[in-house]
Design an enzyme around this catalytic site. Structure first.
Site, PDB file in Angstrom:
ATOM      1  N   ASP A 132       0.844  -1.209   0.000  1.00 10.28           N
ATOM      2  CA  ASP A 132       0.000   0.000   0.000  1.00 10.28           C
ATOM      3  C   ASP A 132       0.876   1.255   0.000  1.00 10.28           C
ATOM      4  O   ASP A 132       0.576   2.240  -0.673  1.00 10.28           O
ATOM      5  CB  ASP A 132      -0.920  -0.007   1.230  1.00 10.28           C
ATOM      6  CG  ASP A 132      -1.809  -1.245   1.249  1.00 10.28           C
ATOM      7  OD1 ASP A 132      -2.354  -1.587   0.195  1.00 10.28           O
ATOM      8  OD2 ASP A 132      -1.941  -1.869   2.317  1.00 10.28           O
ATOM      9  N   HIS A 188      -5.573  -3.592   5.468  1.00 17.16           N
ATOM     10  CA  HIS A 188      -5.179  -3.909   4.100  1.00 17.16           C
ATOM     11  C   HIS A 188      -6.355  -4.482   3.309  1.00 17.16           C
ATOM     12  O   HIS A 188      -6.345  -5.644   2.899  1.00 17.16           O
ATOM     13  CB  HIS A 188      -3.982  -4.883   4.092  1.00 17.16           C
ATOM     14  CG  HIS A 188      -3.553  -5.236   2.695  1.00 17.16           C
ATOM     15  ND1 HIS A 188      -2.987  -4.328   1.833  1.00 17.16           N
ATOM     16  CD2 HIS A 188      -3.656  -6.388   1.999  1.00 17.16           C
ATOM     17  CE1 HIS A 188      -2.754  -4.907   0.678  1.00 17.16           C
ATOM     18  NE2 HIS A 188      -3.157  -6.163   0.739  1.00 17.16           N
TER      19      HIS A 188
HETATM   20  N1  NAI Z   1      -0.425  -8.460   1.815  1.00 18.63           N
HETATM   21  C1  NAI Z   1      -0.503  -8.064   0.565  1.00 18.63           C
HETATM   22  O1  NAI Z   1      -0.307  -6.881   0.278  1.00 18.63           O
HETATM   23  C2  NAI Z   1      -0.781  -9.031  -0.530  1.00 18.63           C
HETATM   24  C3  NAI Z   1      -1.207 -10.295  -0.246  1.00 18.63           C
HETATM   25  N2  NAI Z   1      -1.450 -11.196  -1.256  1.00 18.63           N
HETATM   26  C4  NAI Z   1      -1.903 -12.538  -0.855  1.00 18.63           C
HETATM   27  O2  NAI Z   1      -0.803 -13.454  -0.876  1.00 18.63           O
HETATM   28  C5  NAI Z   1      -1.319 -14.792  -1.036  1.00 18.63           C
HETATM   29  C6  NAI Z   1      -0.522 -15.551  -2.076  1.00 18.63           C
HETATM   30  O3  NAI Z   1      -0.720 -14.992  -3.352  1.00 18.63           O
HETATM   31  P1  NAI Z   1      -0.027 -15.633  -4.676  1.00 18.63           P
HETATM   32  O4  NAI Z   1       1.397 -15.919  -4.402  1.00 18.63           O
HETATM   33  O5  NAI Z   1      -0.380 -14.779  -5.809  1.00 18.63           O
HETATM   34  O6  NAI Z   1      -0.816 -17.027  -4.763  1.00 18.63           O
HETATM   35  P2  NAI Z   1      -0.335 -18.373  -5.497  1.00 18.63           P
HETATM   36  O7  NAI Z   1      -1.528 -19.259  -5.581  1.00 18.63           O
HETATM   37  O8  NAI Z   1       0.389 -18.047  -6.748  1.00 18.63           O
HETATM   38  O9  NAI Z   1       0.726 -18.981  -4.477  1.00 18.63           O
HETATM   39  C7  NAI Z   1       0.354 -19.408  -3.218  1.00 18.63           C
HETATM   40  C8  NAI Z   1       1.275 -20.542  -2.820  1.00 18.63           C
HETATM   41  O10 NAI Z   1       0.889 -20.969  -1.517  1.00 18.63           O
HETATM   42  C9  NAI Z   1       1.070 -22.365  -1.480  1.00 18.63           C
HETATM   43  N3  NAI Z   1       0.343 -22.969  -0.377  1.00 18.63           N
HETATM   44  C10 NAI Z   1      -0.971 -23.276  -0.273  1.00 18.63           C
HETATM   45  N4  NAI Z   1      -1.203 -23.895   0.905  1.00 18.63           N
HETATM   46  C11 NAI Z   1      -0.011 -23.954   1.553  1.00 18.63           C
HETATM   47  C12 NAI Z   1       0.405 -24.489   2.788  1.00 18.63           C
HETATM   48  N5  NAI Z   1      -0.446 -25.066   3.637  1.00 18.63           N
HETATM   49  N6  NAI Z   1       1.699 -24.387   3.119  1.00 18.63           N
HETATM   50  C13 NAI Z   1       2.585 -23.791   2.285  1.00 18.63           C
HETATM   51  N7  NAI Z   1       2.252 -23.288   1.094  1.00 18.63           N
HETATM   52  C14 NAI Z   1       0.966 -23.373   0.725  1.00 18.63           C
HETATM   53  C15 NAI Z   1       0.592 -22.840  -2.852  1.00 18.63           C
HETATM   54  O11 NAI Z   1       1.085 -24.157  -3.117  1.00 18.63           O
HETATM   55  C16 NAI Z   1       1.174 -21.775  -3.744  1.00 18.63           C
HETATM   56  O12 NAI Z   1       2.459 -22.137  -4.224  1.00 18.63           O
HETATM   57  C17 NAI Z   1      -2.801 -14.625  -1.370  1.00 18.63           C
HETATM   58  O13 NAI Z   1      -3.561 -14.859  -0.207  1.00 18.63           O
HETATM   59  C18 NAI Z   1      -2.909 -13.169  -1.774  1.00 18.63           C
HETATM   60  O14 NAI Z   1      -4.201 -12.642  -1.596  1.00 18.63           O
HETATM   61  C19 NAI Z   1      -1.243 -10.875  -2.563  1.00 18.63           C
HETATM   62  C20 NAI Z   1      -0.787  -9.619  -2.892  1.00 18.63           C
HETATM   63  C21 NAI Z   1      -0.574  -8.585  -1.923  1.00 18.63           C
HETATM   64  O1  OAA Z   2      -5.748  -7.364  -4.036  1.00 17.94           O
HETATM   65  C1  OAA Z   2      -5.416  -8.522  -3.716  1.00 17.94           C
HETATM   66  O2  OAA Z   2      -6.181  -9.469  -3.620  1.00 17.94           O
HETATM   67  C2  OAA Z   2      -3.974  -8.742  -3.371  1.00 17.94           C
HETATM   68  C3  OAA Z   2      -3.537  -7.666  -2.471  1.00 17.94           C
HETATM   69  O3  OAA Z   2      -3.742  -7.712  -1.273  1.00 17.94           O
HETATM   70  C4  OAA Z   2      -2.992  -6.450  -3.074  1.00 17.94           C
HETATM   71  O4  OAA Z   2      -2.605  -6.452  -4.257  1.00 17.94           O
HETATM   72  O5  OAA Z   2      -2.948  -5.436  -2.369  1.00 17.94           O
END
Ligand code: NAI
Ligand code: OAA
Length: 354
Positions: free
Chosen positions: A190, A217
Site C-alpha cells: 500500500d 489492508h
Molecule cells: N499483503 C498483501 O499486500 C498481498 C497479499 N497477497 C496474498 O498473498 C497470497 C498468495 O498470493 P499468490 O502468491 O499470488 O498465490 P499463489 O496461488 O500463486 O501462491 C500461493 C502458494 O501458496 C502455497 N500454499 C498453499 N497452501 C499452503 C500451505 N499449507 N503451506 C505452504 N504453502 C501453501 C501454494 O502451493 C502456492 O504455491 C494470497 O492470499 C494473496 O491474496 C497478494 C498480494 C498482496
Molecule cells: O488485491 C489482492 O487481492 C492482493 C492484495 O492484497 C494487493 O494487491 O494489495
C-alpha cells in the site's frame, strides 16, 4: 570483472531497499561498508515459496546480503525453485522443503518467517472471500511456527491480512508463544503504491517520496495519509481523493488487469522484500528503521492497526502515532473502523471456535 559487477548490483539493490523506507533510514551495509561476511547470520524462511509471490520473493531475498540461510517451503515445487535460486552467487545457502513432513526443518532456527501461502483473488472477489481457505492454511502454518521457531519475526502476507494477523496472534496465544512485537501484517505494498501514484500526480522524484499508509489492508481500511506526504505538493482536494481511491483499489486494479490469473505478485514480492529487509536491519541493530505495518496497537481503539512502526532487535520497538490528520483523513479513519473491527473479530473467532 563479474565479481565487481555483482557487488555493484548488490550495493544498488541494498540502497534501493533502503531508500524505500517510510522514513529514510540509512543503510548500515552500504554506509558502514559491512561486507556480507561480517553481517550476523540470519535465517529467513518463506512459506508458500513456489507461488506467484513466493518465487520472485525468493529471488529478492537471495539477493539480500543480510540473509545467510534461505529456506523455501511449499506443499510442492520448492526443490525446483530452490535449485534455481540456489545457483545465484550471493551469500545465502538455499534449501527447498516440500510437504508437511519437512515444514519443521524449514522453520527451525528461522529469524524471520515470511508467509505468502494461500489462494489469491479472482475478479469480482473481495479479500474477505479468501478467508475460508486461507484462514485454515495460516492457522496450520502458525501452529508449526509456534512449535519450531517461536521467537521468529512473522511477516504475514496471506490475505485477508486484516483477519490472518489476528488468527496468527490467537494461535500463538494458545501455544503460549505470543509476542506482539514479533507479528506483522505486511502492508508495504500500500505504501509502495501510494508513493508511486503520488509521485506521478505531484510530478516529483519517486525515489524521494514518503507517504504513510495506516489502517488495514482491504478497500477503505487502507488509509493513505497524503497530508503527510513529502515532498509537499499542495495537490487540490479532488486529486487527493482520486489518489486515495486508487491506493485503496490498487489490488483490485491488478486483479482485473490479470483477468483471472491472480493478483499482485511482482510488486508484492518487491514490497515483501523491502519489509523483510527492514526487519533484518532492525534485528541487526540498525537505528531508525521505520516502516508501516499492521500490528497489535493502541493507536486507536482497535486491537490491531497499521501505522508507522520502529523496528529493533526484538521486532517492534515502538508503534508510532498517526500524526496530524486532515479532515478528509479523519473521516476516512472513522469510516474504516467498523469494517476493520469486524475483520479482526472474524479472525479471532475462527481460532477460538475451530
Ligand atoms: N499483503 C498483501 O499486500 C498481498 C497479499 N497477497 C496474498 O498473498 C497470497 C498468495 O498470493 P499468490 O502468491 O499470488 O498465490 P499463489 O496461488 O500463486 O501462491 C500461493 C502458494 O501458496 C502455497 N500454499 C498453499 N497452501 C499452503 C500451505 N499449507 N503451506 C505452504 N504453502 C501453501 C501454494 O502451493 C502456492 O504455491 C494470497 O492470499 C494473496 O491474496 C497478494 C498480494 C498482496
Ligand atoms: O488485491 C489482492 O487481492 C492482493 C492484495 O492484497 C494487493 O494487491 O494489495
Amino acid at each position: 570483472m563479474r565479481t565487481a559487477l555483482f557487488r555493484s548490483v548488490l550495493k544498488r539493490s541494498s540502497s534501493a531497499l533502503t531508500n524505500n523506507s517510510t522514513t529514510s533510514s540509512s543503510s548500515y551495509v552500504v554506509r558502514r561498508g559491512f561486507s556480507s561476511e561480517s553481517a550476523p547470520e540470519r535465517k529467513v524462511t518463506i512459506l508458500g515459496a513456489a507461488g506467484g509471490i513466493g518465487q520472485p520473493l525468493s529471488l529478492l531475498m537471495k539477493l539480500n546480503p543480510l540473509v545467510s540461510k534461505l529456506a523455501l517451503y511449499d506443499i510442492a515445487g520448492t526443490p525446483g525453485v530452490a535449485a534455481d535460486v540456489g545457483h545465484i552467487n550471493t551469500r545465502s545457502e538455499v534449501a527447498g522443503f516440500a510437504g508437511e513432513e519437512q515444514l519443521g526443518q524449514a522453520l527451525e532456527g528461522a529469524d524471520v518467517v515470511i508467509i505468502p501461502a494461500g489462494v489469491p483473488r479472482k475478479p469480482g472477489m473481495t479479500r474477505d472471500d479468501l478467508f475460508n481457505i486461507n484462514a485454515g492454511i495460516v492457522k496450520s502454518l502458525c501452529t508449526a511456527i509456534a512449535k519450531y521457531c517461536p521467537h521468529a519475526l512473522v511477516n504475514m502476507i496471506s490475505n485477508p491480512v486484516n483477519s490472518t494477523v489476528p488468527i496468527a496472534s490467537e494461535v500463538f496465544k494458545k501455544a503460549g508463544t505470543y509476542d506482539e512485537k514479533k507479528l506483522f501484517g505486511v502492508t508495504t505494498l500500500d505504501v509502495v503504491r501510494a508513493k508511486t501514484f503520488y509521485a506521478g500526480k505531484a510530478k516529483v522524484n519517486v525515489a524521494e517520496v514518503n507517504v504513510p499508509v495506516v489502517g488495514g489492508h482491504a478497500g477503505i481500511t487502507i488509509l493513505p495519509l497524503f497530508s503527510q506526504a513529502t515532498p509537499k505538493a499542495n495537490l487540490p482536494d479532488e486529486d487527493i481523493k482520486a489518489l486515495t481511491k486508487r491506493t485503496q483499489d490498487g489490488g483490485t486494479e491488478v486483479v482485473e488487469a490479470k483477468a483471472g490469473k491472480g493478483s499482485a505478485t511482482l510488486s508484492m514480492a518487491y514490497a515483501g522484500a523491502i519489509f523483510a529487509d527492514a526487519c533484518l536491519k532492525g534485528l541487526n541493530g540498525v537505528p531508525d528503521v521505520v516502516e508501516c505495518s499492521f500490528v497489535q496497537s493502541s493507536v486507536t481503539d482497535l486491537p490491531f492497526f497499521a501505522s508507522k512502526v520502529r523496528l529493533g532487535k526484538n521486532g517492534v520497538e515502538e508503534v508510532l502515532g498517526l500524526g496530524p490528520l486532515s479532515d478528509y483523513e479523519k473521516e476516512g479513519l472513522e469510516a474504516l473502523k467498523p469494517e476493520l473491527k469486524s475483520s479482526i473479530e472474524k479472525g479471532l473467532k475462527f481460532v477460538n471456535q475451530s
